[in-house]
Design a protein around this motif. Structure first.
Motif, PDB file in Angstrom:
ATOM      1  N   ILE A  53       0.868  -1.179   0.000  1.00 41.06           N
ATOM      2  CA  ILE A  53       0.000   0.000   0.000  1.00 41.06           C
ATOM      3  C   ILE A  53       0.902   1.225   0.000  1.00 41.06           C
ATOM      4  O   ILE A  53       1.815   1.350   0.830  1.00 41.06           O
ATOM      5  CB  ILE A  53      -0.911   0.012   1.243  1.00 41.06           C
ATOM      6  CG1 ILE A  53      -1.818  -1.216   1.249  1.00 41.06           C
ATOM      7  CG2 ILE A  53      -1.735   1.302   1.301  1.00 41.06           C
ATOM      8  CD1 ILE A  53      -2.578  -1.408   2.549  1.00 41.06           C
ATOM      9  N   GLU A  93      -8.768   6.986   5.972  1.00 39.49           N
ATOM     10  CA  GLU A  93      -8.398   6.194   4.803  1.00 39.49           C
ATOM     11  C   GLU A  93      -7.066   5.480   4.974  1.00 39.49           C
ATOM     12  O   GLU A  93      -6.680   4.665   4.132  1.00 39.49           O
ATOM     13  CB  GLU A  93      -8.330   7.100   3.572  1.00 39.49           C
ATOM     14  CG  GLU A  93      -9.640   7.811   3.261  1.00 39.49           C
ATOM     15  CD  GLU A  93      -9.479   8.890   2.207  1.00 39.49           C
ATOM     16  OE1 GLU A  93      -8.531   8.778   1.390  1.00 39.49           O
ATOM     17  OE2 GLU A  93     -10.269   9.853   2.198  1.00 39.49           O
ATOM     18  N   PRO A 116      -4.728   2.874   6.874  1.00 41.87           N
ATOM     19  CA  PRO A 116      -4.912   1.713   7.765  1.00 41.87           C
ATOM     20  C   PRO A 116      -3.946   1.710   8.943  1.00 41.87           C
ATOM     21  O   PRO A 116      -2.829   2.208   8.852  1.00 41.87           O
ATOM     22  CB  PRO A 116      -4.629   0.529   6.831  1.00 41.87           C
ATOM     23  CG  PRO A 116      -3.673   1.075   5.819  1.00 41.87           C
ATOM     24  CD  PRO A 116      -4.100   2.497   5.587  1.00 41.87           C
ATOM     25  N   LYS A 117      -4.423   1.150  10.044  1.00 44.59           N
ATOM     26  CA  LYS A 117      -3.556   0.922  11.202  1.00 44.59           C
ATOM     27  C   LYS A 117      -3.202  -0.557  11.358  1.00 44.59           C
ATOM     28  O   LYS A 117      -2.334  -0.901  12.150  1.00 44.59           O
ATOM     29  CB  LYS A 117      -4.234   1.426  12.477  1.00 44.59           C
ATOM     30  CG  LYS A 117      -4.175   2.937  12.654  1.00 44.59           C
ATOM     31  CD  LYS A 117      -4.641   3.350  14.045  1.00 44.59           C
ATOM     32  CE  LYS A 117      -4.408   4.836  14.265  1.00 44.59           C
ATOM     33  NZ  LYS A 117      -4.844   5.271  15.629  1.00 44.59           N
ATOM     34  N   ASP A 118      -3.882  -1.407  10.566  1.00 47.99           N
ATOM     35  CA  ASP A 118      -3.682  -2.856  10.711  1.00 47.99           C
ATOM     36  C   ASP A 118      -2.886  -3.464   9.559  1.00 47.99           C
ATOM     37  O   ASP A 118      -2.702  -4.675   9.503  1.00 47.99           O
ATOM     38  CB  ASP A 118      -5.028  -3.561  10.829  1.00 47.99           C
ATOM     39  CG  ASP A 118      -5.938  -3.306   9.627  1.00 47.99           C
ATOM     40  OD1 ASP A 118      -5.626  -2.379   8.843  1.00 47.99           O
ATOM     41  OD2 ASP A 118      -6.943  -4.034   9.483  1.00 47.99           O
ATOM     42  N   LYS A 119      -2.439  -2.646   8.613  1.00 45.45           N
ATOM     43  CA  LYS A 119      -1.648  -3.142   7.481  1.00 45.45           C
ATOM     44  C   LYS A 119      -0.454  -2.222   7.267  1.00 45.45           C
ATOM     45  O   LYS A 119      -0.573  -1.005   7.405  1.00 45.45           O
ATOM     46  CB  LYS A 119      -2.491  -3.167   6.205  1.00 45.45           C
ATOM     47  CG  LYS A 119      -3.720  -4.054   6.272  1.00 45.45           C
ATOM     48  CD  LYS A 119      -4.537  -3.924   4.986  1.00 45.45           C
ATOM     49  CE  LYS A 119      -5.821  -4.740   5.072  1.00 45.45           C
ATOM     50  NZ  LYS A 119      -6.661  -4.562   3.860  1.00 45.45           N
ATOM     51  N   TRP A 174      -0.116   5.927  14.567  1.00 44.26           N
ATOM     52  CA  TRP A 174       0.301   5.002  13.511  1.00 44.26           C
ATOM     53  C   TRP A 174       1.769   4.616  13.707  1.00 44.26           C
ATOM     54  O   TRP A 174       2.615   5.467  13.998  1.00 44.26           O
ATOM     55  CB  TRP A 174       0.145   5.645  12.144  1.00 44.26           C
ATOM     56  CG  TRP A 174      -1.222   5.515  11.538  1.00 44.26           C
ATOM     57  CD1 TRP A 174      -1.646   4.568  10.660  1.00 44.26           C
ATOM     58  CD2 TRP A 174      -2.347   6.380  11.752  1.00 44.26           C
ATOM     59  NE1 TRP A 174      -2.961   4.777  10.302  1.00 44.26           N
ATOM     60  CE2 TRP A 174      -3.419   5.890  10.959  1.00 44.26           C
ATOM     61  CE3 TRP A 174      -2.557   7.520  12.538  1.00 44.26           C
ATOM     62  CZ2 TRP A 174      -4.669   6.494  10.935  1.00 44.26           C
ATOM     63  CZ3 TRP A 174      -3.806   8.119  12.513  1.00 44.26           C
ATOM     64  CH2 TRP A 174      -4.848   7.609  11.724  1.00 44.26           C
ATOM     65  N   ASN A 228       2.877   1.651  11.620  1.00 44.55           N
ATOM     66  CA  ASN A 228       2.947   0.539  10.675  1.00 44.55           C
ATOM     67  C   ASN A 228       3.342   1.007   9.280  1.00 44.55           C
ATOM     68  O   ASN A 228       2.786   0.564   8.284  1.00 44.55           O
ATOM     69  CB  ASN A 228       1.603  -0.189  10.618  1.00 44.55           C
ATOM     70  CG  ASN A 228       0.436   0.764  10.355  1.00 44.55           C
ATOM     71  OD1 ASN A 228       0.375   1.844  10.925  1.00 44.55           O
ATOM     72  ND2 ASN A 228      -0.496   0.351   9.507  1.00 44.55           N
TER      73      ASN A 228
END
Length: 471
Positions: free
Chosen positions: A380, A412, A414-417, A441, A443
């Motif tokens: 991403i 928009e 992500p915090k999990d990817k 964040w 990540n």
């Protein structure tokens, strides 16, 4: 007659110094006024007037401090209504500075009070025009700023006024007049300004799109409004400071230059709602910074990005700077109305690190590492450049969240990817990285060198489109 342009690159701003026979005038001064006073003293001259072309939006003018310290008279053009003592010139009113003259020519359009000043030398020859934001080199002033202060002044109304001002007041003048604008390339007060900061009126008649003699009013308005981006949020606030008045720069500096040890800095940070602003270069910030601090490097468009990203000009600010850069940082904040610096970390980040206190880092990767990740993992990617930059060329599959709107688009991200950030060269993506880090964040990685470095690899990109076609 002596006329000098005093240019400040970080704001793309030009002030002007005029001197004749021991009298001087300053046009559109910046907030810190001592350099103008020193310049006049060098000539043994007394500053008689401070001429303002309009109520500025992109910086806080130094008119009040300069007038107070030199007993100079502040001059605005017709229709101006400042909340302090000033001379409101009539259209075509003439002011004497030594043996030369300054004629006020009312040129509404950028704002309603916008005024151009004709410089007439000791021999009566018309020398040049100090045009403010009415006429730039290659462009004219955007007409959409005043409506953020006065709602019924629509951009269409102001554009129509500007059409008349240019054609009836400026274009009939002599081609050999020198144009002295208030801004050059990089300013948000126009959209296509040249890197040149002076030119003749004759050249501008030939090459400036807005001065084409065959343009109808409707064509002018359409071309002028096409491609305008949203102005920075601090612009209306600066206008009001310039109209209503402000605190002396001396008081702002005295408050901001409070030296704090690491322990004192931490206490103040915990006991106030102060924002920790780190103005070091991106490379230095990435390898260590105080938790919850925001990085906006002093080495680029510092004031502009402060204005874009810190919504409250009354926000208290604690500073982390390179040693010796404390006063410059406070001054550059004050230029755009951020007057509430309340202290700085003595010795800079080195002091914090040596005290054994916790610090954070930003992970960065090279363009080559990015290329390998792109090929193998389909990551991403968020590109934080302007929309026009992204539209002209970008990495296939990247998403565009311009830095100036990042706070409105956090949902928009992500915090999990895992994801990757980049901008053009690394300055803006580090600002974005610091904001995301502050908001929780952890990540992501940042590409060192940004798109400029990535474009030298074989990462697939969209075809380049000339930005002029995007306006």
């Amino acid at each position: 007659m002596k006329i000098e342009q005093i240019y400040t690159g970080c704001l793309a701003h030009a002030a002007y110094y005029l001197e004749s026979n021991g009298e001087a005038a300053i046009f559109d001064p910046l907030r810190e006024v001592q350099p103008y006073i020193n310049r006049a003293e060098k000539d043994g001259a007394q500053i008689k007037y401070v001429f303002e072309t309009h109520f500025h939006a992109d910086f806080v003018s130094g008119h009040l401090d300069l007038a107070k310290k030199t007993n100079a008279k502040i001059v605005y053009g017709p229709t101006a209504k400042p909340a302090f003592e000033a001379t409101i010139a009539e259209d075509n009113q003439v002011f004497e500075v030594g043996a030369c003259k300054v004629k006020a020519i009312h040129t509404p359009g950028h704002t309603m009070e916008s005024t151009t000043y004709m410089l007439i030398d000791e021999n009566g020859k018309e020398h040049g025009l100090i045009t403010g934001d009415t006429l730039f080199i290659g462009d004219v002033g955007r007409p959409d700023l005043a409506q953020h202060v006065i709602a019924d002044l629509t951009q269409e109304k102001l554009a129509s006024h500007l059409y008349d001002s240019l054609r009836n007041k400026i274009m009939p003048l002599s081609d050999d007049l020198i144009i002295y604008p208030n801004h050059g390339a990089g300013s948000a007060c126009g959209k296509m300004m040249s890197k040149e900061t002076t030119d003749t009126l004759g050249n501008q008649k030939r090459f400036n799109y807005a001065l084409r003699p065959d343009m109808t009013r409707e064509e002018f308005i359409k071309e002028l409004l096409n491609g305008l981006t949203t102005p920075p949020g601090y612009f209306p606030k600066n206008v009001l400071l310039n109209i209503k008045g402000y605190e002396s720069i001396d008081e702002v500096l005295d408050r901001g230059k409070k030296s704090l040890s690491a322990e004192e800095f931490e206490i103040v940070a915990n006991e106030t709602d102060a924002l920790i602003l780190d103005s070091r270069q991106t490379d230095d910030f990435a390898v260590g910074f105080i938790p919850n601090s925001i990085n906006i490097g002093l080495d680029s468009n510092f004031a502009m990005w402060v204005g874009e990203l810190i919504p409250d000009i009354k926000q208290e600010i604690l500073l982390v700077t390179d040693e010796g850069k404390e006063e410059e940082t406070i001054t550059r904040l004050a230029r755009v109305g951020y007057d509430h610096s309340i202290g700085f970390l003595k010795g800079g980040f080195k002091t914090w690190r040596e005290s054994g206190k916790e610090f954070n880092t930003i992970k960065r990767i090279s363009a080559e590492e990015f290329a390998n990740t792109y090929k193998n993992d389909e990551p991403i990617v968020f590109d934080v450049r302007k929309k026009s930059e992204f539209a002209s060329e970008h990495i296939l599959g990247a998403s565009n969240i311009p830095l100036n709107s990042i706070n409105e688009h956090l949902a928009e991200i992500p915090k999990d990817k895992p994801f990757i950030l980049h901008c053009a060269g690394g300055y803006r993506s580090m600002i974005a990285a610091s904001i995301l880090k502050q908001r929780g964040w952890d990540n992501f990685v940042d590409v060192k060198g940004g798109f400029a470095a990535i474009s030298k690899t074989d990462v697939p990109r969209t075809e380049y489109v000339c930005p002029s076609t995007l306006l």
